[in-house]
Scaffold this motif. Structure first.
Motif, PDB file in Angstrom:
ATOM      1  N   LYS A  43       0.833  -1.206   0.000  1.00  0.00           N
ATOM      2  CA  LYS A  43       0.000   0.000   0.000  1.00  0.00           C
ATOM      3  C   LYS A  43       0.866   1.254   0.000  1.00  0.00           C
ATOM      4  O   LYS A  43       0.598   2.215  -0.727  1.00  0.00           O
ATOM      5  N   ARG A  44       1.919   1.248   0.815  1.00  0.00           N
ATOM      6  CA  ARG A  44       2.808   2.416   0.862  1.00  0.00           C
ATOM      7  C   ARG A  44       3.494   2.641  -0.480  1.00  0.00           C
ATOM      8  O   ARG A  44       3.610   3.782  -0.959  1.00  0.00           O
ATOM      9  N   GLU A  45       3.946   1.538  -1.116  1.00  0.00           N
ATOM     10  CA  GLU A  45       4.603   1.662  -2.410  1.00  0.00           C
ATOM     11  C   GLU A  45       3.658   2.220  -3.464  1.00  0.00           C
ATOM     12  O   GLU A  45       4.043   3.085  -4.273  1.00  0.00           O
ATOM     13  N   LEU A  46       2.409   1.754  -3.451  1.00  0.00           N
ATOM     14  CA  LEU A  46       1.441   2.244  -4.433  1.00  0.00           C
ATOM     15  C   LEU A  46       1.065   3.696  -4.169  1.00  0.00           C
ATOM     16  O   LEU A  46       0.839   4.475  -5.111  1.00  0.00           O
ATOM     17  N   ASP A  47       1.007   4.071  -2.877  1.00  0.00           N
ATOM     18  CA  ASP A  47       0.722   5.477  -2.553  1.00  0.00           C
ATOM     19  C   ASP A  47       1.836   6.380  -3.064  1.00  0.00           C
ATOM     20  O   ASP A  47       1.591   7.464  -3.613  1.00  0.00           O
ATOM     21  N   GLU A  48       3.103   5.951  -2.886  1.00  0.00           N
ATOM     22  CA  GLU A  48       4.234   6.738  -3.377  1.00  0.00           C
ATOM     23  C   GLU A  48       4.240   6.805  -4.894  1.00  0.00           C
ATOM     24  O   GLU A  48       4.571   7.847  -5.487  1.00  0.00           O
ATOM     25  N   LEU A  49       3.856   5.713  -5.537  1.00  0.00           N
ATOM     26  CA  LEU A  49       3.801   5.695  -6.997  1.00  0.00           C
ATOM     27  C   LEU A  49       2.718   6.647  -7.508  1.00  0.00           C
ATOM     28  O   LEU A  49       2.921   7.347  -8.513  1.00  0.00           O
TER      29      LEU A  49
END
Length: 244
Positions: free
Chosen positions: A14-20
């Motif tokens: 989730k954090r990676e997708l939010d940053e993306l």
């Protein structure tokens, strides 16, 4: 939306997708890409911590496979590599199951599977020769492992297909079987990870008006089957509130 438990790998995703998503938003020269990604973004919905009962759908699949695993291998002691191979192939069986049609195009015979979320395509397996009827004392260690996989697959696939069939009497009309419906065909002796599905192209009713037989178009041709030998894939109809 992806509903999952509170495992650290899911939260990290989730954090990676939010940053993306933030990265896409900052690239003004990719306005079209940003607009498309924002419309098709993923929303995570986590179940409460330490509450596996909230994930009943996937927990039921795990429970079913555990039951067949225990009944098949019993008290047999496997080497670590054998057990790891067995569990990996069982995982592939679970993740190969058809979930729903990819789209409503009557010419499209592709279905969505859990494998699409993992490798972006259906999972496949190398065909193995049938070992049914071969005495266990004539099998080497690899063949014995594959024989376990074959037995577990046969039991679990039959149970999964039975779960897709409506719990109604065969004398009642099934309105969800119509031309264009995506269905699974109940076939015997299919190898692991192999499913036969297609679309209904013709229906035949009995004297009472109830549908008894259908013609299904598959990649291997057209087949005529009784409705007891097909399973309708779940279809979700999006309403305006869902799409908004």
């Amino acid at each position: 939306m992806i509903e999952c438990d509170n495992a650290t790998n899911f939260k990290g995703a989730k954090r990676e997708l939010d940053e993306l998503a933030k990265l896409f938003a900052s690239q003004q020269h990719q306005e079209l890409v940003t607009r498309s990604c924002s419309m098709e973004g993923i929303t995570f919905k986590f179940i409460p911590p330490r509450s596996p009962n909230f994930g009943g759908l996937w927990e039921a699949a795990v429970k079913s496979m555990k039951k067949h695993l225990l009944s098949t291998i019993g008290n047999v002691i496997l080497y670590q590599d054998e057990f790891h191979t067995l569990l990996t192939q069982i995982e592939s069986c679970l993740n190969s199951r058809p979930l729903t049609e990819l789209n409503s195009d009557p010419n499209d015979l592709e279905v969505l599977t859990p494998g699409h979320f993992l490798v972006h395509q259906p999972l496949v397996a190398i065909p193995e020769p049938s070992l049914e009827g071969v005495p266990s004392n004539r099998l080497d260690r690899w063949q014995q492992t594959q024989e376990y996989v074959s037995r577990i697959w046969k039991q679990w696939q039959s149970e999964y297909l039975s779960g897709l069939q409506p719990r109604t009497q065969w004398t009642q009309q099934r309105n969800n079987v119509s031309v264009g419906t995506m269905v699974l065909l109940k076939e015997d002796n299919l190898p692991p990870l192999k499913w036969r599905f297609g679309r209904v192209v013709q229906v035949f009713s009995g004297e009472d008006g109830n549908i008894r037989v259908v013609t299904v178009r598959t990649k291997d041709g057209e087949f005529r089957r009784g409705i007891s030998k097909i399973c309708v894939l779940p279809v979700r109809n999006l309403s305006k509130s869902d799409s908004g």
